[in-house]
Design an enzyme around this catalytic site. Structure first.
Site, PDB file in Angstrom:
ATOM      1  N   HIS A 268       3.908 -10.656 -17.886  1.00 21.82           N
ATOM      2  CA  HIS A 268       2.451 -10.713 -18.070  1.00 21.82           C
ATOM      3  C   HIS A 268       2.010 -10.010 -19.362  1.00 21.82           C
ATOM      4  CE1 HIS A 268       2.041 -11.931 -13.824  1.00 21.82           C
ATOM      5  NE2 HIS A 268       2.825 -10.926 -13.499  1.00 21.82           N
TER       6      HIS A 268
HETATM    7  O1  RIB Z   1      -1.200  -8.846 -12.574  1.00 21.35           O
HETATM    8  C1  RIB Z   1      -0.230  -8.431 -13.506  1.00 21.35           C
HETATM    9  C2  RIB Z   1      -0.635  -7.147 -14.139  1.00 21.35           C
HETATM   10  O2  RIB Z   1      -0.695  -6.119 -13.168  1.00 21.35           O
HETATM   11  C3  RIB Z   1       0.391  -6.642 -15.172  1.00 21.35           C
HETATM   12  O3  RIB Z   1      -0.294  -5.913 -16.152  1.00 21.35           O
HETATM   13  C4  RIB Z   1       1.268  -5.728 -14.380  1.00 21.35           C
HETATM   14  O4  RIB Z   1       1.874  -4.706 -15.183  1.00 21.35           O
HETATM   15  C5  RIB Z   1       0.253  -5.109 -13.460  1.00 21.35           C
HETATM   16  O5  RIB Z   1      -0.388  -4.052 -14.160  1.00 21.35           O
END
Ligand code: RIB
Ligand code: CA
Length: 309
Positions: A238
């Site tokens: 992500h």
């Molecule tokens: O939903 C994904 C996000 O939430 C990413 O930033 C992961 O590290 C968590 O923080």
């Protein structure tokens, strides 16, 4: 000319990979990294982020931020990131490191003033620190070039059917930041769930011969067992999406949209409501919403950066 960049993170396994990638980009200079309560507690985010200076042989200033959301109780993702937030891998802190004692929002504001509006902010955790910064320093918005955010989802969430983790954990903060008036690039789950490292990619990094590759392989084993258990074909990187967008926007696709964050209803807490798919449009476009990525190009560029550390 390098972009001056500030990162706000809740390190976190995918935050860690994103920081390594940013460290290696030729077009950016990391000015500071602030940490926030998110994937696990603030002290984990703070320590985990400092330990990346060991992996990168760097000395980026790291600051503590909020140890809980603006008004909500802390909400973590230990099942994904492990008890310590870094896949339960422990890396020694740098020898003779300098610890910084300014609050995250104070340090961010000072850096934004110093870079006279050229500072880009990358946020990959709950937006608590940034919301506090905007509240404490109303003129901060004059001194930020762009905020690139990993957060939100235009369709399904990953914490509830509506909400993505970062926006769910602190919806009030997300709402404040989305309304700040600073140009925003938003990387929601729509794109970040496509940004995978496959088991073969992870093995390639393990075997690449440098410490960073082995570190990435090790910290991703816990998230991989989680993602495998829910049928995903790899680990979702992500937080590397806003980082790689900075350097390689051509591998992504996105659209300008109006985006608002729901903070009232328990059912829809943290939902990022966009006018992307509706005839009824908001009267504003406050974000470039990134919706797609060339998955192969993403993983190849991310691996290349990690191998080069
Ligand atoms: O939903 C994904 C996000 O939430 C990413 O930033 C992961 O590290 C968590 O923080
Ligand atoms: Ca994160």
């Amino acid at each position: 000319m390098k972009y001056p960049v500030w990162m706000d993170v809740d390190t976190g396994t995918d935050d860690a990979v994103a920081i390594l990638a940013l460290h290696k980009l030729d077009c950016t200079e990391i000015i500071g990294i602030s940490t926030v309560c998110g994937n696990s507690g603030l002290e984990n985010s703070y320590r985990n982020t400092r330990s990346l200076n060991t992996v990168c042989r760097s000395s980026y200033p790291v600051y503590r931020g909020a140890d809980k959301p603006l008004v909500r109780e802390p909400f973590h993702a230990l099942a994904v990131h492990g008890k310590n937030g870094l896949g339960d891998i422990i890396v020694p802190l740098p020898e003779n490191e300098t610890e910084y004692h300014e609050a995250a929002w104070e340090a961010l504001y000072k850096a934004a003033r110093e870079y006279k509006g050229k500072l880009k902010l990358i946020a990959t955790g709950p937006l608590t620190n940034i919301a506090i910064a905007f509240t404490e320093y109303p003129d901060l918005k004059e001194y930020l070039d762009t905020i690139l955010i990993m957060g939100g989802a235009t369709r399904e969430g990953n914490v509830t059917p509506c909400a993505e983790f970062n926006f769910y954990a602190d919806p009030e903060a997300a709402s404040i930041v989305l309304k700040s008036g600073v140009p925003i690039v938003l990387c929601p789950l729509d794109v970040t769930e496509k940004a995978l490292l496959s088991p073969e990619d992870m093995e390639e990094l393990r075997a690449c011969g440098n410490d960073a590759g082995k570190f990435v392989f090790d910290i991703l084993q816990k998230p991989w067992s989680f993602h495998k258990s829910i049928g995903n074909k790899g680990v979702q990187m992500h937080d590397s999406c806003p980082v790689l967008y900075l350097a390689y926007p051509e591998i992504f696709e996105g659209e300008e949209a109006g985006v608002v964050v729901e903070t009232k209803s328990p059912l829809t807490r943290g939902k990022s409501v966009t006018d992307l798919y509706s005839d009824k449009q908001f009267e504003f476009k406050n974000a470039l919403v990134v919706l797609d990525v060339d998955r192969k190009a993403f993983s190849e560029k991310l691996k290349e950066l990690i191998k080069g550390i």
